[in-house]
Design a protein around this motif. Structure first.
Motif, PDB file in Angstrom:
ATOM      1  N   UNK A  87      30.880   3.988 -22.123  1.00 41.66           N
ATOM      2  CA  UNK A  87      29.457   4.179 -22.399  1.00 41.66           C
ATOM      3  C   UNK A  87      29.244   5.650 -22.742  1.00 41.66           C
ATOM      4  N   UNK A  88      29.137   5.957 -24.045  1.00 42.14           N
ATOM      5  CA  UNK A  88      28.898   7.342 -24.454  1.00 42.14           C
ATOM      6  C   UNK A  88      27.435   7.692 -24.217  1.00 42.14           C
TER       7      UNK A  88
ATOM      8  N   UNK B 293      33.674   3.362 -18.240  1.00 45.24           N
ATOM      9  CA  UNK B 293      33.815   4.824 -18.243  1.00 45.24           C
ATOM     10  C   UNK B 293      32.541   5.369 -18.877  1.00 45.24           C
ATOM     11  N   UNK B 294      31.840   6.218 -18.155  1.00 46.36           N
ATOM     12  CA  UNK B 294      30.623   6.830 -18.709  1.00 46.36           C
ATOM     13  C   UNK B 294      30.896   8.273 -19.083  1.00 46.36           C
ATOM     14  N   UNK B 295      30.290   8.716 -20.194  1.00 46.80           N
ATOM     15  CA  UNK B 295      30.481  10.104 -20.637  1.00 46.80           C
ATOM     16  C   UNK B 295      29.126  10.716 -20.964  1.00 46.80           C
ATOM     17  N   UNK B 296      28.839  11.860 -20.370  1.00 48.76           N
ATOM     18  CA  UNK B 296      27.609  12.582 -20.697  1.00 48.76           C
ATOM     19  C   UNK B 296      27.837  14.071 -20.454  1.00 48.76           C
ATOM     20  N   UNK B 297      27.138  14.852 -21.251  1.00 54.80           N
ATOM     21  CA  UNK B 297      27.225  16.319 -21.165  1.00 54.80           C
ATOM     22  C   UNK B 297      26.512  16.887 -19.957  1.00 54.80           C
TER      23      UNK B 297
ATOM     24  N   UNK C 156      21.566  13.949 -15.028  1.00 56.95           N
ATOM     25  CA  UNK C 156      21.512  12.482 -14.958  1.00 56.95           C
ATOM     26  C   UNK C 156      22.761  11.878 -14.312  1.00 56.95           C
ATOM     27  N   UNK C 157      23.900  12.532 -14.500  1.00 58.19           N
ATOM     28  CA  UNK C 157      25.127  12.017 -13.869  1.00 58.19           C
ATOM     29  C   UNK C 157      24.965  12.042 -12.351  1.00 58.19           C
TER      30      UNK C 157
ATOM     31  N   UNK D  66      33.159   8.281 -14.205  1.00 58.08           N
ATOM     32  CA  UNK D  66      32.215   9.081 -14.991  1.00 58.08           C
ATOM     33  C   UNK D  66      32.848  10.435 -15.333  1.00 58.08           C
ATOM     34  N   UNK D  67      32.674  10.854 -16.586  1.00 52.06           N
ATOM     35  CA  UNK D  67      33.179  12.157 -17.026  1.00 52.06           C
ATOM     36  C   UNK D  67      32.021  12.990 -17.552  1.00 52.06           C
ATOM     37  N   UNK D  68      31.919  14.212 -17.077  1.00 47.19           N
ATOM     38  CA  UNK D  68      30.949  15.120 -17.681  1.00 47.19           C
ATOM     39  C   UNK D  68      31.658  15.777 -18.861  1.00 47.19           C
TER      40      UNK D  68
END
Ligand SMILES: C[S@@+](CC[C@H](N)C(=O)[O-])C[C@H]1O[C@@H](n2cnc3c(N)ncnc32)[C@H](O)[C@@H]1O
Length: 268
Positions: free
Chosen positions: A45-46, A67-71, A75-76, A97-99
């Motif tokens: 989930x980009x 797998x979630x990705x956010x800058x 919100x993470x 989850x990856x920042x």
């Protein structure tokens, strides 16, 4: 920190006003199955924000991982403290989850990658959108599928305000501007609710989106240029009174309407 008003949680109201992750994950899974005849195991989930979709994905099957990705760490952190704890441990273990920036190299691979809530409209330049799609193409497993939602129509080419009443709050979606030269558009989300004293209060500009309105055709062409074997458009059906019915099917011709939502899907 825009959440600092007592008794007000902008992510909670956003979730209730805007998101339908339980519907999204079914659409993503069914589309993958329809196109490939296989069951997808790993969803990326980009632009995941509070990663509601990643959490719902883990609920669909014991064999599913997300797998979630956010800058943005904010919100993470909200997702880690509010969404993830709602899952039983066996599901939580299947959500990672990856920042990170979705444009970064070497992001995790997946069977299906989704970019939802029009988040990819943040890319203003063709080269940047192309670099993003290329990155997704490289990270997709063989036969993988990319799902992006998009919206448009004449109603999105002018400033306007749309207000939706909910039981205990009002959701306000404002289009502040549209530049016909560049298709850039600025959107803001505001809320109204009742404060502890029972008085209505307004929470202005709780989310801002400075976007380029991409057309379906532009996204399809970019998918083709970045290697996707086939592209498809899923268009929403209409009820008798002309509203969207929430059922999306594959089409090659869309209906003219003031405002539409659709999915562009690419097959690796
Ligand atoms: C419109 S919000 C959508 C959040 C969530 N997907 C949803 O459905 O509500 C866009 C999200 O994209 C994130 N974002 C913006 N640019 C990004 C980038 N280059 N890489 C990763 N995340 C990004 C923002 O931090 C924000 O959380």
């Amino acid at each position: 920190m825009k959440n600092a008003v007592p008794g007000f949680d902008r992510y909670d109201l956003y979730r209730r006003a805007v998101q339908s992750p339980e519907v999204d994950v079914r659409f993503i899974r069914d589309t993958y199955v329809e196109l490939t005849g296989r069951d997808p195991k790993v969803l990326r989930e980009d632009f995941c924000g509070t990663f509601a979709i990643s959490c719902e994905w883990a609920k669909l099957s014991k064999s599913y991982k997300s797998i979630g990705i956010d800058l943005d760490p904010e919100p993470i952190l909200y997702g880690l403290t509010h969404n993830l704890p709602q899952l039983p441990r066996s599901m939580r273990e299947r959500v990672t989850i990856h920042q990170a920036n979705v444009l970064a190299p070497d992001l995790p691979t997946a069977d299906v990658i989704c970019a939802m809530n029009f988040s990819h409209y943040i890319f203003k330049q063709r080269n940047t959108m192309k670099a993003y799609l290329l990155n997704c193409y490289s990270a997709l497993n063989v036969g993988g599928v990319m799902v992006m939602d998009c919206f448009g129509g004449p109603a999105c080419q002018q400033a306007n305000v749309e207000q939706t009443e909910h039981r205990d709050f009002t959701y306000i979606w404002e289009q502040v501007s549209f530049n016909p030269l560049t298709n850039e558009a600025l959107f803001q989300i505001h809320f109204k609710d009742k404060g502890p004293n029972g008085r209505t209060r307004k929470h202005n500009n709780m989310f801002t989106y400075d976007w380029r309105m991409w057309s379906i055709q532009e996204l399809r062409e970019l998918m083709q240029e970045t290697g996707f074997r086939k592209t498809h458009v899923y268009w929403e059906g209409t009820t008798r009174n002309g509203e969207g019915d929430g059922i999306f099917s594959r089409v090659e011709v869309g209906e003219e309407c003031e405002a539409w939502v659709a999915y562009v899907v690419g097959e690796k």
